[in-house]
Write a protein that holds these residues in place. Sequence first.
Motif, PDB file in Angstrom:
ATOM      1  N   ARG A 137      -4.914  -5.189  35.902  1.00  0.00           N
ATOM      2  CA  ARG A 137      -4.030  -6.283  35.496  1.00  0.00           C
ATOM      3  C   ARG A 137      -2.842  -6.440  36.447  1.00  0.00           C
ATOM      4  NH1 ARG A 137      -3.179  -1.789  32.659  1.00  0.00           N
ATOM      5  NH2 ARG A 137      -1.053  -0.980  32.522  1.00  0.00           N
ATOM      6  N   SER A 340       0.008 -10.890  34.783  1.00  0.00           N
ATOM      7  CA  SER A 340      -0.631  -9.852  33.978  1.00  0.00           C
ATOM      8  C   SER A 340      -1.434 -10.400  32.804  1.00  0.00           C
ATOM      9  CB  SER A 340       0.428  -8.879  33.455  1.00  0.00           C
ATOM     10  OG  SER A 340       1.437  -9.587  32.736  1.00  0.00           O
ATOM     11  N   THR A 341      -0.953 -11.441  32.157  1.00  0.00           N
ATOM     12  CA  THR A 341      -1.651 -11.957  30.978  1.00  0.00           C
ATOM     13  C   THR A 341      -2.709 -12.994  31.337  1.00  0.00           C
ATOM     14  OG1 THR A 341       0.081 -13.611  30.625  1.00  0.00           O
ATOM     15  CG2 THR A 341       0.296 -11.520  29.444  1.00  0.00           C
ATOM     16  N   GLN A 343      -5.618 -13.110  33.802  1.00  0.00           N
ATOM     17  CA  GLN A 343      -6.350 -12.264  34.740  1.00  0.00           C
ATOM     18  C   GLN A 343      -7.021 -13.096  35.833  1.00  0.00           C
ATOM     19  OE1 GLN A 343      -6.341  -8.770  34.414  1.00  0.00           O
ATOM     20  NE2 GLN A 343      -4.795  -9.244  32.892  1.00  0.00           N
ATOM     21  N   MET A 365      -5.709 -13.810  26.021  1.00  0.00           N
ATOM     22  CA  MET A 365      -6.846 -12.897  26.033  1.00  0.00           C
ATOM     23  C   MET A 365      -7.187 -12.424  24.617  1.00  0.00           C
ATOM     24  SD  MET A 365      -6.313 -10.471  29.399  1.00  0.00           S
ATOM     25  CE  MET A 365      -4.759  -9.765  28.835  1.00  0.00           C
ATOM     26  N   ASP A 383      -9.128  -2.043  30.783  1.00  0.00           N
ATOM     27  CA  ASP A 383      -7.736  -2.303  31.159  1.00  0.00           C
ATOM     28  C   ASP A 383      -7.400  -3.780  31.000  1.00  0.00           C
ATOM     29  OD1 ASP A 383      -5.406  -1.089  31.787  1.00  0.00           O
ATOM     30  OD2 ASP A 383      -5.738  -0.970  33.934  1.00  0.00           O
ATOM     31  N   GLY A 384      -8.014  -4.424  29.989  1.00  0.00           N
ATOM     32  CA  GLY A 384      -7.810  -5.855  29.779  1.00  0.00           C
ATOM     33  C   GLY A 384      -7.028  -6.151  28.515  1.00  0.00           C
ATOM     34  N   SER A 388      -3.377  -1.732  27.196  1.00  0.00           N
ATOM     35  CA  SER A 388      -2.341  -1.012  27.920  1.00  0.00           C
ATOM     36  C   SER A 388      -1.365  -0.458  26.889  1.00  0.00           C
ATOM     37  CB  SER A 388      -1.626  -1.931  28.901  1.00  0.00           C
ATOM     38  OG  SER A 388      -0.704  -1.205  29.685  1.00  0.00           O
ATOM     39  N   TYR A 451       4.443  -8.650  28.799  1.00  0.00           N
ATOM     40  CA  TYR A 451       3.489  -8.167  27.812  1.00  0.00           C
ATOM     41  C   TYR A 451       2.943  -9.297  26.938  1.00  0.00           C
ATOM     42  CZ  TYR A 451       5.632  -3.531  28.672  1.00  0.00           C
ATOM     43  OH  TYR A 451       6.085  -2.366  29.232  1.00  0.00           O
ATOM     44  N   ASP A 453       1.803 -13.271  26.144  1.00  0.00           N
ATOM     45  CA  ASP A 453       1.243 -14.469  26.756  1.00  0.00           C
ATOM     46  C   ASP A 453       2.108 -15.681  26.400  1.00  0.00           C
ATOM     47  OD1 ASP A 453      -0.522 -16.926  26.994  1.00  0.00           O
ATOM     48  OD2 ASP A 453      -1.878 -15.396  27.784  1.00  0.00           O
ATOM     49  N   LEU A 461      -1.243  -7.961  26.073  1.00  0.00           N
ATOM     50  CA  LEU A 461      -1.424  -6.914  27.073  1.00  0.00           C
ATOM     51  C   LEU A 461      -1.425  -5.520  26.453  1.00  0.00           C
ATOM     52  CD1 LEU A 461      -1.767  -7.275  30.161  1.00  0.00           C
ATOM     53  CD2 LEU A 461       0.535  -6.350  30.393  1.00  0.00           C
TER      54      LEU A 461
END
Length: 483
Positions: A137, A340-341, A343, A365, A383-384, A388, A451, A453, A461
């Motif tokens: 990510r 990060s949010t 991908q 996600m 790791d999606g 985390s 963290y 979205d 996340l």
Amino acid sequence: MTPEAPVLDVAVVGAGFAGLGTAIQLARRGRESFVVLERADDVGGTWRDNTYPGVACDVPSHLYSFSFAPDPGWTRVFAPGAEVQEYLRECAREVADHLRLGCEVLDAVWDARGELWSLTTSTGPVQARVLVLAAGRLTAPRIPDVPGLGEFGGPVVHTSRWDHALDLAGCRVGVVGTGASAVQVVPELAGRAAHVDVFQRSAAWIVPRGDRPFSAAERAGFAREPETARRLREDTFAEMERGLAARRLDPGALAALRRRASDHLRAQVADPRLRAALTPDYEIGCKRVLLSDEFYPALTRPDVRLVPSAVRSVEPGSVTTADGRRHALDVLVLATGFHSTVQPYAARVTGRDGRTLAQAWEGGMVSHASTVVHGFPNLFVLDGPNASLGHNSAVHVIESQIGYLLGALDHLAATARPLEVSLPAQRRYTEEVDAMAADSVWLRGGCSSWYVDARSGRLTLLWPDTASEFRRRNGTFHPAPFS
């Protein structure tokens, strides 16, 4: 005529922690044929890419390694980045015959007729019954959308793409951001450059790091008695698990964590005006809590200045901040994190009915067990979504997901039918995670963070519970949720 390549059991995309951990466990099982596809010319993922001055792990070393491949040779409590990278290179030696470096996956399409994944890569086609996305990510640098950035004229470097030929002697350097990479790089730039301006959009909560080298006797003891290193790992894990209480808004734990950070700031910054500028206006833990013993002292140096204002625009040789002030600079360092949010690989993966993973995640996600996604048979994302941690080591979660994957492979071998999680099961899981996150500091702490979205306002996340609970719920494969 070149014969068609055989269909593999598993194709793994990415050779960072998740991809290499998966490969090692597959190799040790010896049951499946597999390949690891890595677009770069070396393994390591985040630790290959991030080589900026001062880069280091912010999880204690003995917890930031695989339980099935421990490393007693760590030199410090918090390993330098180069040491983590060398550890991953050492792990990769066990599965070297399965690695394809310099092989970028351009697209991956589910073939319903053949019941397999068909991949187009930069080095040729690959077919596999199971696709494991271990692309991470923290791969796509977030470049701020600031007018004129391309017109700066001098060097502009993101921390994850550091230029080691860059000579900062005599230069005026601007660092954009005060997050995890900034608190590591700023103390390293101070003294190298003639002057450093640190542009802060919002202050970060910082607690003492307490890093130190392991003594020669300690390192010898870890090597001689692996049980000693194992106990240290377990004790560190238990201590970090207790950190969740503050993130779940436990009043006592929250007050203790806030007091620890406030006392650290007070002890290291005497100037009341600078201290006020460095005091966050949101609850501790809402954003990533940082560890540093060097960042605050660096900001008190005469050749370093904190600018508590976001960069509004960039002009040749200078930036203008939101307060209207202009700052002359020679070099611009972007410590601005990652996408990060959203991908970046998701647009390249097409599942059943021609829908891409990016389309499935356009509202944020979602998954079941933080690993499988409806509409994408035989696909496992490591790791999606919600995989985390904000308080403990991500390696524990990765190992849990690998355990889930191996159980699914056993089930596939027994049934020989594709695995696709049902939509109701995915919705139930998403609702359960959202309910857990609702009363957390990440959603109630009064900040915006990487963290969450921005499209949905959901915590997509992080796993909003303990690492132990993640493993209990998601570390073992159960076939019931699959249609």
